[in-house]
Design a protein around this motif. Structure first.
Motif, short mmCIF file in Angstrom:
data_model
loop_
_atom_site.label_atom_id
_atom_site.label_comp_id
_atom_site.label_asym_id
_atom_site.label_seq_id
_atom_site.Cartn_x
_atom_site.Cartn_y
_atom_site.Cartn_z
N VAL A 117 45.78 108.15 58.55
CA VAL A 117 44.60 108.77 59.14
C VAL A 117 43.38 107.97 58.67
CG1 VAL A 117 43.24 110.87 59.32
CG2 VAL A 117 45.73 111.01 59.06
N PHE A 118 42.49 107.65 59.62
CA PHE A 118 41.27 106.91 59.31
C PHE A 118 40.07 107.80 59.61
CE2 PHE A 118 44.47 103.79 60.37
CZ PHE A 118 44.30 102.82 59.38
N PHE A 119 39.15 107.87 58.66
CA PHE A 119 37.92 108.61 58.84
C PHE A 119 36.78 107.61 58.78
CE2 PHE A 119 40.87 111.33 56.54
CZ PHE A 119 40.83 112.50 57.26
N LEU A 120 35.92 107.62 59.78
CA LEU A 120 34.75 106.76 59.79
C LEU A 120 33.52 107.62 59.54
CD1 LEU A 120 36.87 105.10 61.58
CD2 LEU A 120 34.84 103.83 62.23
N VAL A 121 32.78 107.29 58.52
CA VAL A 121 31.57 108.02 58.20
C VAL A 121 30.39 107.11 58.49
CG1 VAL A 121 30.27 109.17 56.37
CG2 VAL A 121 32.78 109.29 56.39
N ASP A 122 29.52 107.54 59.38
CA ASP A 122 28.33 106.78 59.72
C ASP A 122 27.28 107.04 58.63
OD1 ASP A 122 26.03 105.61 60.68
OD2 ASP A 122 26.04 106.65 62.61
N ASP A 123 27.14 106.06 57.72
CA ASP A 123 26.16 106.22 56.65
C ASP A 123 25.12 105.10 56.70
OD1 ASP A 123 27.98 104.30 55.85
OD2 ASP A 123 28.61 105.35 54.04
N THR A 124 24.73 104.74 57.92
CA THR A 124 23.74 103.69 58.14
C THR A 124 22.44 104.00 57.42
OG1 THR A 124 24.70 103.29 60.32
CG2 THR A 124 22.49 102.41 59.91
N THR A 125 21.91 105.19 57.60
CA THR A 125 20.63 105.56 56.99
C THR A 125 20.71 105.51 55.47
OG1 THR A 125 20.16 106.97 58.90
CG2 THR A 125 18.83 107.32 56.93
N LEU A 126 21.75 106.08 54.92
CA LEU A 126 21.93 106.08 53.47
C LEU A 126 21.99 104.66 52.92
CD1 LEU A 126 22.53 107.54 50.78
CD2 LEU A 126 24.95 107.42 51.40
N LYS A 127 22.76 103.80 53.55
CA LYS A 127 22.91 102.43 53.07
C LYS A 127 21.61 101.65 53.21
CE LYS A 127 27.87 102.11 53.41
NZ LYS A 127 29.04 101.51 54.02
N LYS A 128 20.86 101.92 54.26
CA LYS A 128 19.56 101.24 54.40
C LYS A 128 18.60 101.68 53.30
CE LYS A 128 19.77 99.99 59.23
NZ LYS A 128 19.20 100.09 60.56
#
Length: 174
Positions: free
Chosen positions: A31-42
């Motif tokens: 199972v693969f979970f993709l977490v969009d953490d663009t804002t946090l990483k920026k």
């Protein structure tokens, strides 16, 4: 068991987590979970890039300039050196502490550019010389990666002592 790995897709930053389980019939299922953490990483990137470092700049041969030069040369030479230091630190902050010392505060991104340019301020300062062709020199101590400005300043003082102990005309980063 979750393991995260950062990936970039188009303009987004994701962390991919994987998990392996057994199905009812005993076959493995991933199972693969993709977490969009663009804002946090920026925000994390900006935080790291804007971390301040403190530096102390000393004009190594200030006494020599003041003793051996004519009055007109003294003012001109010191003025040139101050201008070079202030222009070099145009992106950061620069304050004179004493007649031959300056305190500088620069963000990590500015410090990285200085390192990439191999602290070319040292070469610029060597171009300023008295009539007897004695080149001016600087020693710089920088405290990088400290948890506070006070700690960074202490590290800068230690780095400066190291640079001066090795003969000056150099930069030391602690």
């Amino acid at each position: 068991k979750f393991q995260g790995r950062g990936i970039r897709y188009k303009d987004k930053l994701y962390t991919v987590h994987t998990a392996s389980i057994l199905s009812e019939n005993g076959a493995p299922v991933n199972v693969f979970f993709l977490v969009d953490d663009t804002t946090l990483k920026k925000y994390m990137f900006e935080y790291k890039e804007s971390r301040p470092s403190v530096g102390i700049v000393v004009i190594d041969n200030y006494q020599e300039i003041m003793q051996d030069a004519k009055e007109s040369e003294k003012a001109q030479t010191i003025g040139q050196l101050e201008t070079i230091i202030e222009n070099y630190m145009a992106e950061g902050k620069c304050r004179r502490l004493d007649r031959d010392r300056f305190l500088i505060v620069a963000e990590e991104r500015q410090l990285r550019r200085m390192i990439e340019r191999r602290f070319d301020i040292l070469d610029q300062v060597r171009q300023v010389s008295l009539s007897d062709n004695v080149p001016s020199t600087l020693s710089i101590g920088i405290g990088q990666g400290a948890s506070s400005l006070q700690e960074s300043e202490q590290m800068a003082r230690q780095a400066l002592e190291m640079a001066l102990g090795r003969g000056g005309d150099q930069v030391a980063i602690k």
